[in-house]
Motif scaffolding. Structure first.
Motif, short mmCIF file in Angstrom:
data_model
loop_
_atom_site.label_atom_id
_atom_site.label_comp_id
_atom_site.label_asym_id
_atom_site.label_seq_id
_atom_site.Cartn_x
_atom_site.Cartn_y
_atom_site.Cartn_z
N TYR A 74 68.42 -11.63 -36.16
CA TYR A 74 69.59 -10.97 -35.57
C TYR A 74 70.85 -11.82 -35.70
O TYR A 74 71.96 -11.32 -35.56
N THR A 224 59.80 -9.57 -31.80
CA THR A 224 61.09 -8.92 -31.99
C THR A 224 62.18 -9.54 -31.11
O THR A 224 63.28 -9.00 -31.03
N VAL A 225 61.88 -10.64 -30.45
CA VAL A 225 62.92 -11.38 -29.72
C VAL A 225 62.89 -12.82 -30.21
O VAL A 225 62.15 -13.16 -31.12
N LEU A 226 63.72 -13.67 -29.57
CA LEU A 226 63.76 -15.08 -29.99
C LEU A 226 62.57 -15.82 -29.38
O LEU A 226 62.27 -15.64 -28.20
N PRO A 227 61.90 -16.66 -30.16
CA PRO A 227 60.75 -17.41 -29.63
C PRO A 227 61.22 -18.49 -28.66
O PRO A 227 62.40 -18.86 -28.64
#
Lengths: 492, 65
Positions: A74, A224-227
């Motif tokens: 993103y 689907t998000v930041l680790p």
């Protein structure tokens, strides 16, 4: 020749034809060739500036990053949007200064602002060193696209040679006008292809966007998000900031500012460019869709995700259309980079040693240098080695080092000296090179720091070194001159 | 006076600082993970903010370069 290859060849011919036509009715002086006589209105400036968005980096790299890394991709959406916000305030004074002083290139700007041809030489070298890997990246992408979308009928080596020849030909004839006209064809095609794929893949394979993301989250929770480690929120924020600062520091992006016919054109584009950026969403959707459909790509293979899924899903003619759009995403930015690199070498390296050279002579040299630059990039492309993203990130770190001395030269009250600017840029670039060669991260350099800080983009260090050196050397130079009792050495 | 220009800081706050608070997949919005939906919304808002600044900025009056 198969059906797919026909489509790809048609795209290359279209680019060549448009590139030649772009010259029509113009006398190609240096000012026409490099900055189109400063005559472009909002639409063409828009396309040149948006050219950065749809390069092979975003087409292959963006979808590949979504496929391989998920959420961290993103960042590509955000950095350009922030760069456009800055552009509203930063670019008009640059444009005005460039018009008033008849500037052709980015180093010209530093030469005039700091009254120092030596600084121009440094900036030109930094630009060339950053641009060559960027060109290599476009050529590599071109080879990958033609090889896969053409079902192997044409080797990537042959494709790269042909692509380089096409871009070289129309740049020599039409200069920046050739790039602008082919950008029109490229953006129309890529817009259609990307939106179609980004809608079709999620619907066809999953039944919709929501279902697709749910399936991915089910298979890989948190993807689907930041680790929480690695490409974390800290990495995200620092990377978005750094790349946003570097965005307009690319010599070819900087040069596209000069093509505008007015400052209002630039401010107007700051409204529309962020929205255009959203088309990248559809590139990401294609990459996400590939995760569960063509699993198992690792390492540099993640760049192939979009093409592999296309080959799986469509008939050859449709794959050919996708490949054709992909080829244009390599050719158009490639041609901009070719022209800019040749201009830097002719206008800022050659001219630095032959001050009396006329514009006509510089133009002749620049044109001769176009195939030379193409051959150098071809050499590195066919050598293999670095991955696409590694190449781009190093180039970005280099050009970002120009940001502090550029911004500090825009204000009225200037206390940065030419010595400070030169030392800061050199120190920043040296830091980037040292970090890249030793593969350091903040974690390996400063093991004692908390883990959040370690995940910051390592480019922050180079920029910090740059600013510190810039300030210290400027202060020292001012002090030295003040003691000599003269202020004449300062920039006006 | 030129206070409207401070609006340009909002996208930076939203995209650089915002993710620290919205880094989550749910709830989804139009099928997008929450983090992605947040960023997309802010890109649209960025365009809107730039449009407002453009309208208010005297530099863009007719006849200016």
């Amino acid at each position: 020749m198969n059906g797919a290859l026909v489509g790809i060849a048609a795209a290359a011919l279209l680019a060549l034809g448009l590139g030649f036509l772009a010259r029509r009715g113009r006398q190609m002086g240096l000012e026409q060739w490099t900055v189109a006589g400063r005559s472009f209105g909002a639409p063409l400036v828009f396309l040149l500036m948006a050219g950065e968005i749809y390069t092979t980096f975003t087409f292959l790299g963006g979808s590949g990053f979504a496929y391989g890394k998920g959420g961290p991709t993103y960042y590509i959406l955000c950095y350009a949007a922030l760069a456009y916000v800055m552009s509203y305030f930063m670019l008009p004074p640059i444009w005005r200064f460039a018009r008033d002083n008849h500037l052709y290139s980015q180093p010209d700007f530093f030469v005039r602002k700091y009254d120092s041809p030596a600084l121009g030489l440094i900036v030109a070298l930094v630009g060339i060193i950053a641009l060559v890997p960027y060109l290599v990246l476009q050529f590599k992408g071109l080879g990958i696209i033609v090889e896969i979308a053409g079902y192997g009928a044409l080797s990537s080596t042959a494709a790269v040679w042909i692509g380089a020849a096409v871009a070289t030909a129309y740049v020599m004839v039409s200069g920046v006008r050739g790039s602008a006209w082919t950008a029109v064809a490229k953006d129309l095609m890529i817009l259609f292809v990307v939106v179609f794929l980004g809608v079709y893949f999620p619907v066809h394979y999953y039944g919709g966007l929501g279902a697709m993301f749910a399936a991915i989250e089910h298979a890989k929770p948190g993807f689907t998000v930041l680790p929480s480690r690695g490409e974390s929120v800290w990495w995200f924020a620092s990377t978005v900031l750094l790349t946003a600062l570097g965005f307009y520091m690319w010599p070819h992006s900087f040069g596209s500012i000069y093509t505008a016919k007015g400052a209002r054109v630039i401010r107007l584009n700051a409204i529309f460019l962020p929205v255009y950026q959203l088309i990248l969403l559809f590139v990401f959707f294609s990459g996400f869709a590939a995760i569960l459909q063509v699993p198992g790509l690792t390492g540099t293979e993640i760049d192939l995700a979009l093409l592999k899924l296309s080959v799986k899903a469509f008939d050859p003619w449709a794959v050919g259309a996708i490949g054709a759009a992909g080829v244009l995403t390599a050719l158009v930015p490639g041609s901009m980079i070719l022209m800019t690199t040749a201009t830097l070498a002719a206008n800022n390296l050659y001219r630095a040693f032959d001050r009396s050279a006329t514009d006509a002579r510089v133009l002749r040299i620049a044109k001769v240098l176009v195939p030379v630059v193409a051959l150098v990039a071809l050499y590195f492309t066919l050598q293999g080695g670095q991955t696409i993203v590694a190449l781009l990130l190093m180039g970005y770190s280099f050009v970002t080092q120009l940001f502090p001395s550029l911004v500090l030269s825009l204000g009225r009250n200037r206390w940065i000296t030419r010595e400070g600017a030169a030392a800061g840029i050199l120190a920043g670039v040296a830091t980037v090179a040292a970090i890249s060669l030793t593969h350091s991260t903040i974690g390996t350099l400063f093991p004692a720091l908390p883990v959040e800080i370690k995940e910051l983009n390592v480019g922050i260090i180079a920029l910090a070194v740059n600013v510190v050196v810039l300030v210290v050397v400027s202060a020292a130079a001012r002090f030295a001159t003040a003691r000599q009792g003269g202020l004449t050495r300062f920039v006006d | 006076m030129r206070m409207f220009r401070a609006l340009a800081l909002l996208p930076f706050l939203a995209m650089l600082i915002g993710p620290f608070f919205v880094n989550r997949a749910t709830p989804t919005i139009f099928g997008l993970p929450f983090l992605l939906a947040w960023l997309v919304a802010w890109i649209l808002l960025t365009a809107a903010i730039m449009a407002v600044i453009f309208r208010l900025d005297p530099a863009n009056r007719d006849g200016s370069e």
